[in-house]
Scaffold this motif. Structure first.
Motif, mmCIF file in Angstrom:
data_model
loop_
_atom_site.group_PDB
_atom_site.id
_atom_site.type_symbol
_atom_site.label_atom_id
_atom_site.label_comp_id
_atom_site.label_asym_id
_atom_site.label_seq_id
_atom_site.Cartn_x
_atom_site.Cartn_y
_atom_site.Cartn_z
ATOM 1 N N TRP A 160 7.395 -0.484 5.084
ATOM 2 C CA TRP A 160 6.614 -0.952 3.939
ATOM 3 C C TRP A 160 5.296 -1.478 4.474
ATOM 4 O O TRP A 160 5.271 -2.480 5.194
ATOM 5 C CB TRP A 160 7.371 -2.045 3.186
ATOM 6 N N SER B 148 6.701 6.564 -1.270
ATOM 7 C CA SER B 148 6.176 5.585 -2.215
ATOM 8 C C SER B 148 6.651 5.817 -3.636
ATOM 9 O O SER B 148 6.987 4.872 -4.345
ATOM 10 C CB SER B 148 4.648 5.559 -2.168
ATOM 11 N N SER C 259 9.391 2.931 -5.031
ATOM 12 C CA SER C 259 8.498 1.908 -5.566
ATOM 13 C C SER C 259 9.305 0.621 -5.728
ATOM 14 O O SER C 259 10.523 0.657 -5.863
ATOM 15 C CB SER C 259 7.929 2.350 -6.905
ATOM 16 N N GLU D 94 13.004 2.351 6.631
ATOM 17 C CA GLU D 94 11.930 2.266 5.645
ATOM 18 C C GLU D 94 10.833 1.420 6.281
ATOM 19 O O GLU D 94 11.103 0.383 6.878
ATOM 20 C CB GLU D 94 12.389 1.609 4.361
ATOM 21 N N SER E 28 13.411 0.307 -6.009
ATOM 22 C CA SER E 28 14.009 0.116 -4.693
ATOM 23 C C SER E 28 15.484 -0.239 -4.743
ATOM 24 O O SER E 28 16.234 0.099 -3.840
ATOM 25 C CB SER E 28 13.238 -0.942 -3.897
ATOM 26 N N LYS F 144 0.819 -1.211 0.000
ATOM 27 C CA LYS F 144 0.000 0.000 0.000
ATOM 28 C C LYS F 144 0.859 1.269 0.000
ATOM 29 O O LYS F 144 0.615 2.177 -0.774
ATOM 30 C CB LYS F 144 -0.910 0.018 1.231
ATOM 31 N N TYR F 145 1.835 1.326 0.910
ATOM 32 C CA TYR F 145 2.657 2.532 1.059
ATOM 33 C C TYR F 145 4.073 2.149 1.455
ATOM 34 O O TYR F 145 4.285 1.175 2.166
ATOM 35 C CB TYR F 145 2.105 3.459 2.158
ATOM 36 N N ILE F 146 5.017 2.980 1.036
ATOM 37 C CA ILE F 146 6.397 2.884 1.499
ATOM 38 C C ILE F 146 6.717 4.228 2.136
ATOM 39 O O ILE F 146 6.513 5.275 1.518
ATOM 40 C CB ILE F 146 7.377 2.603 0.350
ATOM 41 N N THR F 147 7.194 4.185 3.363
ATOM 42 C CA THR F 147 7.492 5.434 4.055
ATOM 43 C C THR F 147 8.927 5.437 4.577
ATOM 44 O O THR F 147 9.523 4.385 4.803
ATOM 45 C CB THR F 147 6.541 5.673 5.251
ATOM 46 N N ASP G 181 6.054 10.053 3.188
ATOM 47 C CA ASP G 181 5.634 9.276 2.028
ATOM 48 C C ASP G 181 6.770 9.173 1.020
ATOM 49 O O ASP G 181 7.114 10.132 0.349
ATOM 50 C CB ASP G 181 4.411 9.909 1.379
#
Length: 185
Positions: free
Chosen positions: A182, A64, A68, A180, A72, A31-34, A62
């Protein structure tokens, strides 16, 4: 002085979250990568004792678009850069992470999701990480029925956050860290 950064992680599943030995996300959807930036917190009852982990507090930015799964591997360790340079790259705040009064890891991505979590697995930060760095974690919904739109989170690519071996005085120690996060739903 040159900035030495760790090499990118090589263990991944279908070019998604770096695992380094953590369980794969299975059927969960990313859903999200922070980028999480904050402190790992420890309690010291007296000088000379071993610090006891009491949780963490972090702002979640954020990342993301920058991190992505397809991109990455292009960034050696986004968290290590943030930790070393004290910059968050102008990323917008996505939410916050803290531990509840009862010690539950909590993630609030504001209107996007909420996760009340329990630790499922941890592995030491890989060789080559900024030393000393907190473990990598896999956390899942704790089943209390308060999570919304999120089922699990990985804390990976950690930088910093480990307290010294013994306390220099009584009180709370706050050790800066970055990682990070995820998030999966």
């Amino acid at each position: 002085m040159a900035l030495a950064l760790p090499a990118p992680s090589t263990t991944s599943v279908q070019n998604t979250v770096p695992l380094n030995g953590l369980p794969a996300p299975g059927a969960l959807n990313l859903k999200y990568i922070t980028l999480g930036v904050g402190t790992q917190n420890y309690s010291c009852s007296a000088a000379g004792v071993v610090p006891v982990a009491i949780g963490a507090v972090a702002d979640l930015y954020d990342a993301s678009l920058l991190l992505s799964p397809a991109k990455s591997s292009l960034i050696p360790s986004f968290a290590a850069v943030a930790y070393s340079t004290h910059t968050w790259f102008g990323l917008p705040t996505l939410g916050h992470h803290w531990f509840s009064a009862s010690g539950v890891p909590t993630f609030d991505l504001e209107t996007r999701g909420f996760l009340s979590a329990k630790k499922v697995a941890n592995v030491p930060a890989p060789t080559g990480s900024i030393s000393p760095s907190v473990d990598w974690l896999f956390l899942q919904d704790d089943g209390r029925g308060v999570s919304k739109n999120l089922k699990a989170v990985y804390r990976v690519e950690t930088a910093g956050g480990v307290a010294s071996a013994t306390c220099s005085s009584a009180g709370v120690i706050k050790v800066p860290y970055a990682a990070e996060y995820w998030f999966y739903g």
